[in-house]
Design an enzyme around this catalytic site. Sequence first.
Site, PDB file in Angstrom:
ATOM      1  N   HIS A  59       0.826  -1.217   0.000  1.00 32.89           N
ATOM      2  CA  HIS A  59       0.000   0.000   0.000  1.00 32.89           C
ATOM      3  C   HIS A  59       0.855   1.259   0.000  1.00 32.89           C
ATOM      4  O   HIS A  59       1.503   1.571   1.001  1.00 32.89           O
ATOM      5  CB  HIS A  59      -0.889  -0.027   1.249  1.00 32.89           C
ATOM      6  CG  HIS A  59      -1.936   1.042   1.288  1.00 32.89           C
ATOM      7  ND1 HIS A  59      -3.160   0.843   1.876  1.00 32.89           N
ATOM      8  CD2 HIS A  59      -1.958   2.319   0.829  1.00 32.89           C
ATOM      9  CE1 HIS A  59      -3.889   1.946   1.780  1.00 32.89           C
ATOM     10  NE2 HIS A  59      -3.164   2.862   1.148  1.00 32.89           N
ATOM     11  N   ARG A  63       1.791   9.123  -6.632  1.00 33.60           N
ATOM     12  CA  ARG A  63       1.401  10.456  -7.123  1.00 33.60           C
ATOM     13  C   ARG A  63       1.624  10.690  -8.608  1.00 33.60           C
ATOM     14  O   ARG A  63       1.404  11.795  -9.079  1.00 33.60           O
ATOM     15  CB  ARG A  63       2.104  11.564  -6.329  1.00 33.60           C
ATOM     16  CG  ARG A  63       1.951  11.482  -4.810  1.00 33.60           C
ATOM     17  CD  ARG A  63       0.526  11.486  -4.356  1.00 33.60           C
ATOM     18  NE  ARG A  63       0.413  11.603  -2.905  1.00 33.60           N
ATOM     19  CZ  ARG A  63      -0.629  11.125  -2.212  1.00 33.60           C
ATOM     20  NH1 ARG A  63      -1.626  10.493  -2.830  1.00 33.60           N
ATOM     21  NH2 ARG A  63      -0.679  11.276  -0.908  1.00 33.60           N
ATOM     22  N   ASN A  93      -5.372   6.441  -6.723  1.00 36.84           N
ATOM     23  CA  ASN A  93      -5.903   7.817  -6.626  1.00 36.84           C
ATOM     24  C   ASN A  93      -4.926   8.852  -7.165  1.00 36.84           C
ATOM     25  O   ASN A  93      -4.563   9.813  -6.490  1.00 36.84           O
ATOM     26  CB  ASN A  93      -6.344   8.142  -5.192  1.00 36.84           C
ATOM     27  CG  ASN A  93      -5.208   8.064  -4.179  1.00 36.84           C
ATOM     28  OD1 ASN A  93      -4.207   7.398  -4.407  1.00 36.84           O
ATOM     29  ND2 ASN A  93      -5.371   8.751  -3.069  1.00 36.84           N
ATOM     30  N   ASP A 303       1.403   2.601   3.601  1.00 35.11           N
ATOM     31  CA  ASP A 303       0.508   3.701   3.219  1.00 35.11           C
ATOM     32  C   ASP A 303       1.320   4.991   3.027  1.00 35.11           C
ATOM     33  O   ASP A 303       0.873   6.078   3.412  1.00 35.11           O
ATOM     34  CB  ASP A 303      -0.622   3.903   4.231  1.00 35.11           C
ATOM     35  CG  ASP A 303      -1.775   4.743   3.651  1.00 35.11           C
ATOM     36  OD1 ASP A 303      -1.746   5.074   2.450  1.00 35.11           O
ATOM     37  OD2 ASP A 303      -2.703   5.072   4.418  1.00 35.11           O
ATOM     38  N   HIS A 307       3.065  14.283   0.521  1.00 37.10           N
ATOM     39  CA  HIS A 307       2.391  15.551   0.199  1.00 37.10           C
ATOM     40  C   HIS A 307       3.452  16.643   0.171  1.00 37.10           C
ATOM     41  O   HIS A 307       4.297  16.717   1.064  1.00 37.10           O
ATOM     42  CB  HIS A 307       1.336  15.902   1.251  1.00 37.10           C
ATOM     43  CG  HIS A 307       0.149  15.001   1.232  1.00 37.10           C
ATOM     44  ND1 HIS A 307      -0.781  15.018   0.209  1.00 37.10           N
ATOM     45  CD2 HIS A 307      -0.264  14.038   2.094  1.00 37.10           C
ATOM     46  CE1 HIS A 307      -1.724  14.108   0.457  1.00 37.10           C
ATOM     47  NE2 HIS A 307      -1.429  13.500   1.601  1.00 37.10           N
ATOM     48  N   PHE A 321      -4.632  14.401   4.512  1.00 39.76           N
ATOM     49  CA  PHE A 321      -4.260  13.263   5.349  1.00 39.76           C
ATOM     50  C   PHE A 321      -3.033  12.557   4.754  1.00 39.76           C
ATOM     51  O   PHE A 321      -2.888  12.473   3.542  1.00 39.76           O
ATOM     52  CB  PHE A 321      -5.404  12.242   5.385  1.00 39.76           C
ATOM     53  CG  PHE A 321      -6.633  12.714   6.113  1.00 39.76           C
ATOM     54  CD1 PHE A 321      -6.701  12.652   7.495  1.00 39.76           C
ATOM     55  CD2 PHE A 321      -7.736  13.213   5.417  1.00 39.76           C
ATOM     56  CE1 PHE A 321      -7.837  13.066   8.180  1.00 39.76           C
ATOM     57  CE2 PHE A 321      -8.878  13.628   6.082  1.00 39.76           C
ATOM     58  CZ  PHE A 321      -8.929  13.554   7.469  1.00 39.76           C
ATOM     59  N   GLY A 322      -2.183  12.009   5.606  1.00 42.47           N
ATOM     60  CA  GLY A 322      -1.143  11.097   5.117  1.00 42.47           C
ATOM     61  C   GLY A 322       0.268  11.509   5.459  1.00 42.47           C
ATOM     62  O   GLY A 322       0.573  12.692   5.607  1.00 42.47           O
TER      63      GLY A 322
HETATM   64 ZN   LIG Z   1      -6.719   4.685   2.694  1.00 45.68          ZN
HETATM   65 ZN   LIG Z   2      -3.638   4.906   1.159  1.00 42.26          ZN
END
Ligand SMILES: [Zn+2]
Ligand SMILES: [Zn+2]
Length: 427
Positions: A59, A63, A93, A303, A307, A321-322
Amino acid sequence: MLLIKNGRVIDPGSRTDAALDILLDGERIANVGAGLSAPAAETFDAKGLIVAPGFIDLHCHLREPGQEISETIETGARAAARGGFTALCCMPNTQPVNDSASVTRGIVERAAASACVRVWPIGAVSVGSKGEALAEIAAMKDAGIVGVSDDGKPVATARLMRQAMDYCRTLDLLVIDHCEDPSLFAGGVMREGPTSVRLGLKGIPAQSESICAGRDVELAMLTGARLHIAHMSTRGSLEFVRSAKRLNLPVTCEVTPHHFTLIDEDVRYDTNYKMNPPLASRSDRQALIEGLADGSVDAIATDHAPHHPASKDVEFDRAPFGITGFETALALGLAELVHAGKIPLMRLVELFTTGPARVLGRERKLAAGQPADLTIFSPDHAWTFRACESASKSRNTPFDGRAFRGAPMATIVAGRVVYRREAAATA
Ligand SMILES: [Zn+2]
Ligand SMILES: [Zn+2]
């Protein structure tokens, strides 16, 4: 040919933990055994180091395409290699969303041209990850995806999830869900509890995650599809996964290093503590560690969510988030799980190798004929993580400046050393 000498080989697939040498011939492992010699081969002295199968990250977010200011496939892969990862699964995403075979092919081609580790894309469940119509999943599978997810958000409705699962079952494809109930999540920015009240930040109850995990487990029972719960962070979700495993359903889950390391009480007005799912309670963290120890959790996944500094340099409420995660994952696992006496080293290696491989329906082992993907690490090398030295384009991590014991020393992909920490150069 490359001969890795004098290492301690840990291979969870065969429960091997022994002083062995490994000979690599091109892209494959040629031999594993004691006292190997190959006069023509280049030698890597792994004295004092662990030699493991190549780590897999189930995961991450690279980008590219679309947000190359935060990360590219090339920089993300380099950061992954520095973290000891030989393969990574990137979430869809991007901009555009990876919801079609042409976007998948673009990612596969960029990775072949620029990435130093293997890149296995994950396709979207729904068109644009909008939660309405199913994406062209079969065509994406032909183009190279290893699973589907609308990560960043949950699969929007039970009905859509059922459709996706029915479809993916016939394709034998993994369905990964970011579990969250939007009506409970409702604009929250951290875990709901005494700390969110004290900080005056809008809280998200733990049940936002577990209600969705329960929905998904029920649908896995209905459809027989392979379900994987992403970044699981609560005791409630873990109980649903445990009950599914007791019924022999093909349900798996992953936990991130930040969720087994930090808790909601650590959150301050620093956007490097803002991630989704949010840092959980002390009792949830305890449950995750128990799940990592007893086999209920299948994999550690980062994950990694880079950013650009400008986007995180805003008020807590407004920040995305992240956090980044490749380069600190192994060191956090060693610190919080192994050195802390919670799990043995063999189990930690399993959570980075055979565990994630099994989630993907693959094999990962050190044996002749297998791909020459290896992670060589030190369980006690002392170092300090500096975000400014990261290979990632982004710096959003709460672990900047943290001192560690244990680090990746070399990462080998298809027989090629793609990363080597200088302190390991003793050969
Ligand atoms: Zn997620
Ligand atoms: Zn994620």
